[in-house]
Design a protein around this motif. Structure first.
Motif, PDB file in Angstrom:
ATOM      1  N   GLY A 125       1.095  -1.407  -0.179  1.00  0.00           N
ATOM      2  CA  GLY A 125       0.245  -0.089  -0.083  1.00  0.00           C
ATOM      3  C   GLY A 125       1.412   1.565  -0.184  1.00  0.00           C
ATOM      4  N   GLY A 126      -0.303   2.418  -0.170  1.00  0.00           N
ATOM      5  CA  GLY A 126       1.122   3.793  -0.617  1.00  0.00           C
ATOM      6  C   GLY A 126       1.823   4.118  -1.705  1.00  0.00           C
ATOM      7  N   ALA A 127       1.998   4.970  -2.193  1.00  0.00           N
ATOM      8  CA  ALA A 127       2.898   5.789  -3.452  1.00  0.00           C
ATOM      9  C   ALA A 127       4.011   6.108  -3.304  1.00  0.00           C
ATOM     10  N   ARG A 128       4.708   5.228  -3.176  1.00  0.00           N
ATOM     11  CA  ARG A 128       6.855   5.650  -3.135  1.00  0.00           C
ATOM     12  C   ARG A 128       6.945   5.811  -4.269  1.00  0.00           C
ATOM     13  N   PRO A 129       8.716   6.245  -3.991  1.00  0.00           N
ATOM     14  CA  PRO A 129       9.558   6.893  -5.044  1.00  0.00           C
ATOM     15  C   PRO A 129       9.757   5.263  -5.188  1.00  0.00           C
ATOM     16  N   VAL A 130       9.709   4.907  -6.886  1.00  0.00           N
ATOM     17  CA  VAL A 130      10.172   3.907  -7.343  1.00  0.00           C
ATOM     18  C   VAL A 130      11.007   3.351  -8.022  1.00  0.00           C
ATOM     19  N   VAL A 131      12.731   2.744  -7.836  1.00  0.00           N
ATOM     20  CA  VAL A 131      14.146   2.683  -8.299  1.00  0.00           C
ATOM     21  C   VAL A 131      14.349   1.280  -8.977  1.00  0.00           C
ATOM     22  N   VAL A 132      14.602   1.413 -10.296  1.00  0.00           N
ATOM     23  CA  VAL A 132      14.679   0.954 -10.790  1.00  0.00           C
ATOM     24  C   VAL A 132      15.991   0.647 -11.487  1.00  0.00           C
ATOM     25  N   TYR A 133      16.845  -0.399 -11.035  1.00  0.00           N
ATOM     26  CA  TYR A 133      17.927  -0.840 -11.542  1.00  0.00           C
ATOM     27  C   TYR A 133      18.760  -2.184 -12.728  1.00  0.00           C
ATOM     28  N   ILE A 134      19.285  -1.393 -13.369  1.00  0.00           N
ATOM     29  CA  ILE A 134      19.651  -1.924 -14.714  1.00  0.00           C
ATOM     30  C   ILE A 134      21.224  -2.734 -14.103  1.00  0.00           C
ATOM     31  N   ILE A 217       9.370   7.700 -10.889  1.00  0.00           N
ATOM     32  CA  ILE A 217       9.923   6.570 -11.453  1.00  0.00           C
ATOM     33  C   ILE A 217      11.470   7.141 -11.166  1.00  0.00           C
ATOM     34  N   THR A 218      13.025   6.449 -11.051  1.00  0.00           N
ATOM     35  CA  THR A 218      14.169   6.661 -11.060  1.00  0.00           C
ATOM     36  C   THR A 218      15.030   5.625 -11.905  1.00  0.00           C
ATOM     37  N   LEU A 219      15.714   5.454 -12.690  1.00  0.00           N
ATOM     38  CA  LEU A 219      15.939   4.528 -13.296  1.00  0.00           C
ATOM     39  C   LEU A 219      18.009   5.270 -12.938  1.00  0.00           C
ATOM     40  N   ALA A 220      18.326   3.659 -12.515  1.00  0.00           N
ATOM     41  CA  ALA A 220      19.312   3.361 -12.104  1.00  0.00           C
ATOM     42  C   ALA A 220      20.314   2.201 -12.423  1.00  0.00           C
ATOM     43  N   GLY A 221      21.349   2.270 -12.724  1.00  0.00           N
ATOM     44  CA  GLY A 221      21.888   1.554 -13.487  1.00  0.00           C
ATOM     45  C   GLY A 221      23.467   2.013 -13.083  1.00  0.00           C
ATOM     46  N   THR A 222      24.712   0.169 -13.643  1.00  0.00           N
ATOM     47  CA  THR A 222      25.897   0.372 -13.368  1.00  0.00           C
ATOM     48  C   THR A 222      26.480   0.202 -14.798  1.00  0.00           C
ATOM     49  N   SER A 223      27.981   0.676 -14.459  1.00  0.00           N
ATOM     50  CA  SER A 223      28.677   0.025 -16.033  1.00  0.00           C
ATOM     51  C   SER A 223      27.967  -0.455 -17.227  1.00  0.00           C
ATOM     52  N   ALA A 224      27.006  -1.182 -18.187  1.00  0.00           N
ATOM     53  CA  ALA A 224      26.732  -1.031 -19.099  1.00  0.00           C
ATOM     54  C   ALA A 224      25.271  -0.465 -18.376  1.00  0.00           C
ATOM     55  N   GLY A 225      25.038  -1.565 -17.215  1.00  0.00           N
ATOM     56  CA  GLY A 225      23.394  -0.498 -16.753  1.00  0.00           C
ATOM     57  C   GLY A 225      23.239   0.426 -16.921  1.00  0.00           C
ATOM     58  N   GLY A 226      24.686   1.394 -16.600  1.00  0.00           N
ATOM     59  CA  GLY A 226      24.575   2.853 -16.470  1.00  0.00           C
ATOM     60  C   GLY A 226      24.946   2.918 -17.501  1.00  0.00           C
ATOM     61  N   SER A 227      25.390   2.932 -18.349  1.00  0.00           N
ATOM     62  CA  SER A 227      25.173   2.907 -19.922  1.00  0.00           C
ATOM     63  C   SER A 227      23.773   3.211 -20.599  1.00  0.00           C
ATOM     64  N   SER A 228      22.876   2.299 -20.361  1.00  0.00           N
ATOM     65  CA  SER A 228      21.635   2.046 -20.777  1.00  0.00           C
ATOM     66  C   SER A 228      20.757   2.961 -19.571  1.00  0.00           C
ATOM     67  N   PHE A 500      17.537  11.465  -4.036  1.00  0.00           N
ATOM     68  CA  PHE A 500      17.339  12.253  -4.994  1.00  0.00           C
ATOM     69  C   PHE A 500      16.131  11.556  -5.558  1.00  0.00           C
ATOM     70  N   ALA A 501      15.481  10.550  -4.824  1.00  0.00           N
ATOM     71  CA  ALA A 501      14.372   9.699  -5.470  1.00  0.00           C
ATOM     72  C   ALA A 501      12.959  10.012  -5.552  1.00  0.00           C
ATOM     73  N   HIS A 502      12.928  10.556  -4.060  1.00  0.00           N
ATOM     74  CA  HIS A 502      12.086  11.504  -3.331  1.00  0.00           C
ATOM     75  C   HIS A 502      11.483  13.058  -4.208  1.00  0.00           C
ATOM     76  N   GLY A 503      12.454  13.418  -4.920  1.00  0.00           N
ATOM     77  CA  GLY A 503      12.079  14.435  -5.635  1.00  0.00           C
ATOM     78  C   GLY A 503      13.085  15.444  -4.997  1.00  0.00           C
ATOM     79  N   ARG A 504      14.534  15.203  -4.410  1.00  0.00           N
ATOM     80  CA  ARG A 504      15.135  16.580  -3.522  1.00  0.00           C
ATOM     81  C   ARG A 504      16.402  16.405  -3.761  1.00  0.00           C
ATOM     82  N   ALA A 505      16.812  17.498  -3.907  1.00  0.00           N
ATOM     83  CA  ALA A 505      18.458  17.009  -4.152  1.00  0.00           C
ATOM     84  C   ALA A 505      18.400  15.839  -2.966  1.00  0.00           C
ATOM     85  N   PRO A 506      20.316  15.299  -3.538  1.00  0.00           N
ATOM     86  CA  PRO A 506      20.823  14.448  -2.464  1.00  0.00           C
ATOM     87  C   PRO A 506      21.577  15.157  -1.387  1.00  0.00           C
TER      88      PRO A 506
END
Length: 566
Positions: A125-134, A217-228, A500-506
């Motif tokens: 339940g609720g409406a939290r920020p979503v972080v998708v990690y590649i 929705i915040t999109l994150a990823g590392t290396s090749a995932g960061g490239s995507s 940052f995902a919550h919409g604020r400065a880190p």
């Protein structure tokens, strides 16, 4: 596995859930749509996604769903085709175990049937920020289910929904050939990127089922995932779906290091088909192991000796004007709030571990150092002159002497490897983004937490252990530590990304105010080490300046007025 229906899923996810003591719930037991908030530990949690009802588990204060299909299995006639919607199922599908990893030679149990997502949420339940990690892995290995990417800690500490997933890799995921045209979608390229786009659409439709906000929705990823992450931030199709990006240790794509021309991509598919005694279209029906083995043989060994001269170090996406609009250095930067992160010594991952250390002998003197640097430069160029090798070594030794850094052959080798293929374009594109889009906030973090001796520096992919809080696992602790300082650095890292995902400065209680990045003043957050976090200058600025004029790695160009906009 529950029996599947044969009709295409049409309904979006309904955010209803119920707790189920012990085992699987029946469809009748879930029709009431009881909310799962406050579920007891050790119970099942059922929610509805586009394909039907799924049952995860409640553990550690979280609801966790593993192996949730986000697209139909890309097998048989669907190999080398755009991802299709999931076929709905009857009853309640078990979502307590990870699905097989995408087909590859490195992780066991891989399968072509691998397009599945994993979700960690404090509450359905609720409406939290979503972080998708590649996940990363050079576009040919890895999985969202790897232990390093366990989403429990960031979901709990950051109060957000964390999603990881698999996408097609290697021979099944990348390249371009018109004979593989998907008549339904018009696609014939970069199937791994297409999977990532499909996943983001799936998350948008189903976020509410996991207590997530589909409009955040915040999109994150590392290396090749960061490239995507960077490339998907440029796709017009995803405008309004991806709200901000966190590219980490990005391997920005450029030819010939990690991309290839259309002509070479045609040659590769035709060469593979010829070796397998079929046509390019016929590659859809050859056994997957024969396809993978034939493909990998073409790209094995030194790039100097291969039949194809591009895709020299990695087999990443090819510019197709649809999913990959151009190489990063040629395009405008994403018009999205951006938190860019890189490791202080990216190259030590490849030269001294921990990762998979270089299998050959390490350089010990000037002659062997020149040989090692030539091999690095051959990862990004077909022809390498002696003068290029000597210029790189001289520039790095001069800069190391000024900065008080080690000048031994292994240190110079690792610095050139990490900077040339990773950090140079990361920092130059961050500079360009700050200048090009002053109205869109962008931030830069240098991750500098050192590994334990005898290893050195802050290697590529060290970031993921601290972002996910998995630094202290049995495998990671000997290299990364497992003490109060590591916990503090990890919590700070998660704070930065979650705020940052919550919409604020880190921000973090353990860090100073993070300024918007500017190339003209000290505005990089240095994260890690005894001081935990401080604002300062980026390291190795003298070393990186060498690549501005070396003519080896492409220098990011200012965006032209006619360039495609994000």
């Amino acid at each position: 596995m529950p029996r599947r229906r044969t009709v295409v899923a049409a309904a979006a996810a309904v955010a209803t859930a119920v707790t189920v003591p012990g085992g699987v719930a029946s469809a009748a037991e879930t029709d009431g749509g009881v909310r799962a908030g406050g579920a007891a530990e050790g119970t099942g949690v059922v929610t509805r996604v586009g394909g039907g009802l799924i049952r995860g588990e409640r553990a550690g204060g979280l609801s966790v769903f593993r192996g949730v299909p986000y697209a139909a299995p890309p097998v048989g006639e669907l190999r080398f085709r755009s991802p299709r919607p999931v076929t709905p199922w009857h009853g309640v599908r078990d979502a307590t175990r990870f699905a097989p990893v995408s087909y590859q030679s490195y992780l066991p149990g891989s399968s072509e049937d691998s397009l599945y997502a994993n979700v960690w949420t404090p509450d359905t339940g609720g409406a939290r920020p979503v972080v998708v990690y590649i996940h990363g892995g050079g576009w040919f290995l890895g999985a969202g289910s790897e232990p390093d990417y366990d989403g429990a800690r960031p979901a709990a500490h950051g109060d957000m929904v964390v999603v990881t997933f698999n996408y097609r890799l290697g021979s099944l995921g990348w390249g371009l050939h018109e004979d593989l045209l998907d008549e339904r979608t018009g696609g014939y390229s970069n199937w791994g990127l297409q999977d990532q786009v499909a996943l983001l659409h799936w998350v948008r439709r189903n976020a509410a089922a996991f207590g997530g906000d589909p409009d955040n929705i915040t999109l994150a990823g590392t290396s090749a995932g960061g490239s995507s992450t960077w490339q998907l931030g440029l796709l017009p199709e995803l405008r309004g779906i991806v709200r901000r990006i966190v590219p980490i240790s990005v391997k920005h794509v450029w030819e010939p290091a990690s991309s290839m021309s259309r002509e070479d991509s045609h040659r590769v598919f035709e060469l593979v088909a010829r070796k397998l005694g079929t046509t390019v279209r016929g590659l859809r029906s050859v056994p997957a192991d024969r396809l993978k083995d034939t493909w990998e043989k073409i790209f094995s060994g030194s790039p100097v000796d291969r039949e194809i001269s591009t895709w020299r170090e990695y087999q990443g996406p090819v510019v197709d004007d649809r999913w990959m609009l151009g190489h990063d250095f040629e395009l405008p930067t994403p018009e999205l709030p951006t938190l860019s992160i890189y490791g202080r010594t990216e190259g030590t991952f490849f030269t001294t571990g921990p990762g998979y250390p270089f299998p050959g002998p390490h350089p010990t003197d000037d002659a062997s150092l020149r040989t090692a640097i030539r091999a690095v430069l051959h990862k990004g160029a077909v022809h390498v002159a002696d003068t290029e090798v000597d210029a790189a070594i001289s520039a790095y030794r001069r800069a190391a002497a000024i900065d008080g850094l080690p000048q031994d052959p292994v240190s110079i080798w690792g610095a050139i490897w990490g900077d040339s293929l990773f950090r140079y374009q990361i920092t130059r594109l961050a500079e360009r983004q700050a200048t090009e889009r002053p109205d869109v906030p962008s931030y830069l973090v240098e991750f500098a937490h050192p590994v334990a001796p005898p290893l050195t520096g802050t290697p590529h992919e060290a970031t993921s252990k601290f972002l996910f809080g998995t630094y202290g696992s049995a495998v990671n602790a000997p290299n990364y530590g497992d003490g109060p300082l590591e916990r503090l650095v990890s919590d700070t890292f998660i704070d930065l990304v979650s705020s940052f995902a919550h919409g604020r400065a880190p921000s973090s209680p353990n860090a100073p105010t993070v300024p918007v990045f500017s190339p003209d003043r000290p505005s990089t957050l240095i994260l890690g080490g005894e001081r935990v976090a401080e604002v300062g200058e980026r390291s190795a600025r003298r070393q990186l300046a060498h690549w501005d004029t070396a003519g080896w790695v492409p220098v990011p160009k200012p965006a032209s007025p006619t360039a495609p906009r994000s």
